[in-house]
Design an enzyme around this catalytic site. Structure first.
Site, mmCIF file in Angstrom:
data_model
loop_
_atom_site.group_PDB
_atom_site.id
_atom_site.type_symbol
_atom_site.label_atom_id
_atom_site.label_comp_id
_atom_site.label_asym_id
_atom_site.label_seq_id
_atom_site.Cartn_x
_atom_site.Cartn_y
_atom_site.Cartn_z
ATOM 1 N N LYS A 1 -5.068 8.693 6.127
ATOM 2 C CA LYS A 1 -5.852 7.635 5.486
ATOM 3 C C LYS A 1 -7.259 8.101 5.164
ATOM 4 O O LYS A 1 -7.869 8.825 5.949
ATOM 5 C CB LYS A 1 -5.980 6.441 6.431
ATOM 6 C CG LYS A 1 -4.749 5.598 6.547
ATOM 7 C CD LYS A 1 -5.026 4.497 7.534
ATOM 8 C CE LYS A 1 -4.344 3.215 7.166
ATOM 9 N NZ LYS A 1 -4.679 2.138 8.090
ATOM 10 N N HIS B 1 1.786 -7.593 8.840
ATOM 11 C CA HIS B 1 0.340 -7.542 8.599
ATOM 12 C C HIS B 1 -0.208 -8.911 8.978
ATOM 13 O O HIS B 1 0.098 -9.907 8.336
ATOM 14 C CB HIS B 1 0.050 -7.230 7.132
ATOM 15 C CG HIS B 1 -1.415 -7.315 6.778
ATOM 16 N ND1 HIS B 1 -2.152 -6.219 6.371
ATOM 17 C CD2 HIS B 1 -2.277 -8.356 6.794
ATOM 18 C CE1 HIS B 1 -3.409 -6.608 6.160
ATOM 19 N NE2 HIS B 1 -3.506 -7.907 6.398
ATOM 20 N N ARG C 1 -16.008 -9.932 3.730
ATOM 21 C CA ARG C 1 -16.189 -10.845 2.597
ATOM 22 C C ARG C 1 -15.169 -11.974 2.690
ATOM 23 O O ARG C 1 -14.318 -11.971 3.577
ATOM 24 C CB ARG C 1 -15.937 -10.083 1.293
ATOM 25 C CG ARG C 1 -14.565 -9.438 1.326
ATOM 26 C CD ARG C 1 -14.128 -8.866 0.022
ATOM 27 N NE ARG C 1 -13.129 -7.851 0.190
ATOM 28 C CZ ARG C 1 -11.841 -8.053 0.392
ATOM 29 N NH1 ARG C 1 -11.364 -9.281 0.420
ATOM 30 N NH2 ARG C 1 -11.000 -7.058 0.552
ATOM 31 N N ASN D 1 -12.548 -6.603 6.684
ATOM 32 C CA ASN D 1 -13.124 -6.916 5.375
ATOM 33 C C ASN D 1 -14.300 -7.856 5.582
ATOM 34 O O ASN D 1 -14.164 -8.898 6.222
ATOM 35 C CB ASN D 1 -12.080 -7.549 4.467
ATOM 36 C CG ASN D 1 -10.993 -6.563 4.113
ATOM 37 O OD1 ASN D 1 -11.279 -5.411 3.789
ATOM 38 N ND2 ASN D 1 -9.747 -6.972 4.208
ATOM 39 N N GLY E 1 -7.784 -0.952 -1.135
ATOM 40 C CA GLY E 1 -6.806 -1.304 -2.169
ATOM 41 C C GLY E 1 -5.576 -0.421 -2.132
ATOM 42 O O GLY E 1 -4.914 -0.214 -3.139
ATOM 43 N N GLY E 2 -5.261 0.107 -0.940
ATOM 44 C CA GLY E 2 -4.055 0.910 -0.800
ATOM 45 C C GLY E 2 -4.189 2.339 -1.311
ATOM 46 O O GLY E 2 -3.234 3.112 -1.269
ATOM 47 N N HIS F 1 1.184 -1.660 -0.869
ATOM 48 C CA HIS F 1 0.092 -2.009 0.052
ATOM 49 C C HIS F 1 -0.799 -3.132 -0.473
ATOM 50 O O HIS F 1 -1.907 -3.336 0.021
ATOM 51 C CB HIS F 1 -0.778 -0.795 0.407
ATOM 52 C CG HIS F 1 -0.004 0.354 0.969
ATOM 53 N ND1 HIS F 1 0.761 0.236 2.100
ATOM 54 C CD2 HIS F 1 0.142 1.636 0.541
ATOM 55 C CE1 HIS F 1 1.339 1.410 2.350
ATOM 56 N NE2 HIS F 1 0.991 2.267 1.412
ATOM 57 N N GLU G 1 -3.194 8.408 11.550
ATOM 58 C CA GLU G 1 -2.789 7.263 12.353
ATOM 59 C C GLU G 1 -1.288 7.302 12.542
ATOM 60 O O GLU G 1 -0.562 7.718 11.633
ATOM 61 C CB GLU G 1 -3.096 5.970 11.577
ATOM 62 C CG GLU G 1 -4.097 5.108 12.245
ATOM 63 C CD GLU G 1 -4.502 3.908 11.405
ATOM 64 O OE1 GLU G 1 -3.713 3.417 10.581
ATOM 65 O OE2 GLU G 1 -5.643 3.467 11.594
HETATM 66 P P1 ADP Z 1 -6.565 -0.650 2.290
HETATM 67 O O1 ADP Z 1 -7.975 -0.749 2.742
HETATM 68 O O2 ADP Z 1 -6.356 0.433 1.280
HETATM 69 O O3 ADP Z 1 -5.976 -1.972 1.892
HETATM 70 P P2 ADP Z 1 -5.383 -0.815 4.975
HETATM 71 O O4 ADP Z 1 -5.802 0.087 6.067
HETATM 72 O O5 ADP Z 1 -5.861 -2.224 5.018
HETATM 73 O O6 ADP Z 1 -5.741 -0.125 3.562
HETATM 74 O O7 ADP Z 1 -3.789 -0.846 4.902
HETATM 75 C C1 ADP Z 1 -3.112 -1.512 3.870
HETATM 76 C C2 ADP Z 1 -1.646 -1.619 4.194
HETATM 77 O O8 ADP Z 1 -1.058 -0.312 4.391
HETATM 78 C C3 ADP Z 1 -1.328 -2.380 5.465
HETATM 79 O O9 ADP Z 1 -1.293 -3.782 5.276
HETATM 80 C C4 ADP Z 1 0.052 -1.802 5.789
HETATM 81 O O10 ADP Z 1 1.019 -2.378 4.943
HETATM 82 C C5 ADP Z 1 -0.069 -0.336 5.417
HETATM 83 N N1 ADP Z 1 -0.525 0.478 6.579
HETATM 84 C C6 ADP Z 1 -1.787 0.790 6.916
HETATM 85 N N2 ADP Z 1 -1.848 1.518 8.063
HETATM 86 C C7 ADP Z 1 -0.579 1.674 8.493
HETATM 87 C C8 ADP Z 1 0.046 2.319 9.634
HETATM 88 N N3 ADP Z 1 -0.665 2.957 10.567
HETATM 89 N N4 ADP Z 1 1.397 2.251 9.731
HETATM 90 C C9 ADP Z 1 2.145 1.617 8.795
HETATM 91 N N5 ADP Z 1 1.624 1.007 7.706
HETATM 92 C C10 ADP Z 1 0.289 1.016 7.535
#
Ligand code: ADP
Length: 447
Positions: free
Chosen positions: A158, A208, A291, A289, A164-165, A235, A200
């Site tokens: 990550k 979620h 906001r 987040n 935004g995925g 995502h 991670e």
């Molecule tokens: P962004 O900021 O790009 O939205 P996030 O960290 O909030 O990224 O993660 C977005 C989505 O990605 C999560 O809701 C989940 O669906 C998937 N995700 C994130 N981290 C993990 C993880 N460690 N294992 C499995 N899925 C994950």
């Protein structure tokens, strides 16, 4: 309270903020690009100012133009909505340097949570449970392999600056790690100008679940329970509900209190969302987040509180209207994000809306800036409306959603409405039995 607020956004969220201001007797200033002259948020606001051409970079994201609009109109505060400049710490700093109030948390808190590694570190120290992973950034592939072997596979690479995925890559095995590591880095560098990544553990079947928190900036905070946003495509959230079908009151109270305590301890001000993955009864923090979220209306429906009004109050130095004891969830709410997109591939489908009819009736809320004859410009996000229903329980909410979807008319363009009709037919959805991978798998099978 403020006399005049500038709304630094467009579309449904600009209207949403205008509505709260209007009910509180606050005048509003809309900003718009040249492509949005005919937009509903411009019509509704008390005043409007053009801040640049169609491209968002030179209008909705132009800090100097927005500050000038504020000074010309005499607005005392700026509400950023979501997206655009809402989580831009530099913007907040500039706003404050001009003696304008930013309706949201401090630049320092936005920065703290905007960097995912620092956010995770901070939350861990505040007693919030996190996904097991690398301690901080992973600079080289060799480090990634060594740490990867410790965490175990599958794992997810990550971007610390991600959102935004984007900048997120799955490595199912050790062999996938090199590609995942390099692509996450280059994607993040291109999108966010920062190539720092971390690792991670990849959770296989989590939901979620996010907790809505609210701080008064003076060391007090409350939580408004959870939203379940497990139905996602790439995502990105597609449908959200509150409460989560997977949560009981005791669990909600426990995780909610951990989150409220965490933000109270840092002196957080305004609305925030602490996002978790939830698997086998355990919560794993992923990000915060700083906001108002797109999906905030489901929380408003269940708790009967106007979150934008609370934001305005806290930004003006007033106390919140509610305490934790007042916040008792009532019934069930579901939101569908209606996008101007053509199924099955979700291609953007901007253009002229000949007829628009919004569903109504008891327990139905349609947040949208559409109207008959409106031309949706191709330059922005494809979200054109949010349909939110509320019922005394989940079954009632589902029946109401089905009914409301059947009333919605957006004629002239393609929308994602048929997707929701199809989803409501699914036994898993009816039972609330789904995780973050459910929708992708269903789309693979059904499209
Ligand atoms: P962004 O900021 O790009 O939205 P996030 O960290 O909030 O990224 O993660 C977005 C989505 O990605 C999560 O809701 C989940 O669906 C998937 N995700 C994130 N981290 C993990 C993880 N460690 N294992 C499995 N899925 C994950």
């Amino acid at each position: 309270m403020f006399n005049k607020v500038l709304i630094a956004n467009r579309g449904e969220i600009a209207l949403r903020i205008h509505r709260a201001c209007r009910e509180m007797g606050i005048k509003t200033v809309a900003i718009h690009s040249t492509a949005d002259v005919d937009a509903m948020h411009v019509r509704m606001a008390d005043e409007s100012i053009c801040v640049g051409p169609a491209s968002a970079t030179n209008s909705y994201l132009s800090i100097p133009n927005i500050i000038s609009a504020c000074e010309i109109s005499g607005a005392e505060a700026i509400h950023p909505g979501y997206g655009f400049l809402s989580e831009n710490a530099r913007f907040v700093q500039v706003v404050e340097d001009h003696d304008i109030t930013f309706i949201g948390p401090s630049a320092e808190h936005i920065q703290l949570m905007g960097d995912k590694i620092t956010a995770k570190d901070t939350m861990k120290n505040l007693g919030v449970p996190c996904v097991p992973g690398s301690d901080g950034g992973v600079p080289t592939l060799e480090d990634a392999i060594r740490i990867g072997d410790e965490i175990g596979f599958p794992l997810i690479v990550k971007a610390t600056a991600g959102g935004g995925g984007r900048g997120m890559k799955l490595a199912k095995t050790r062999e996938d790690l090199e590609t995942a590591f390099q692509t996450a880095r280059s994607e993040s560098k291109a999108a966010f100008g920062n190539d720092e990544v971390y690792l991670e553990r990849y959770l296989q079947k989590p939901r979620h679940i996010e907790i809505q928190v609210f701080g008064d900036g003076k060391g007090n905070a409350v939580h408004f329970g959870e939203r379940d946003c497990s139905l996602q495509r790439r995502h990105q959230k597609v449908l959200e509900e509150a409460p989560s079908p997977a949560m009981d009151h005791e669990t909600r109270a426990r995780i909610g209190q951990i989150c409220a305590d965490a933000v109270a301890r840092i002196g957080y001000s305004g609305a925030g969302t602490i996002e978790f993955l939830y698997e086998d009864g355990e919560f794993y923090f992923i990000e915060m987040n700083t906001r108002l979220q797109v999906e905030h209306p489901v929380t408003e429906a269940v708790y009967g509180v106007d979150l934008v009004m609370e934001q305005l109050r806290v930004a003006a130095g007033l106390p919140m209207t509610v305490t934790q004891e007042d916040l008792v969830p009532n019934g069930h709410a579901i939101e569908c994000r209606i996008n101007a997109e053509k199924l099955p591939n979700f291609q953007p489908s901007p253009g002229k809306v000949n007829t628009y009819y919004a569903p109504g009736g008891l327990g139905v809320r349609m947040d949208s800036a559409l109207y008959d004859g409106y031309s949706i410009p191709p330059h922005y996000d494809s979200l054109i409306g949010k349909l939110i229903v509320h019922g005394k329980d989940r079954n009632m909410a589902i029946a109401r959603l089905d009914r409301a979807l059947s009333e919605l008319i957006v004629d002239g363009i393609e929308t994602t409405t048929p997707l929701f009709h199809a989803l409501l037919e699914e036994p898993d959805i009816q039972r609330g039995d789904y995780n973050i991978h459910w929708l992708e798998k269903w789309l693979d099978k059904n499209t």
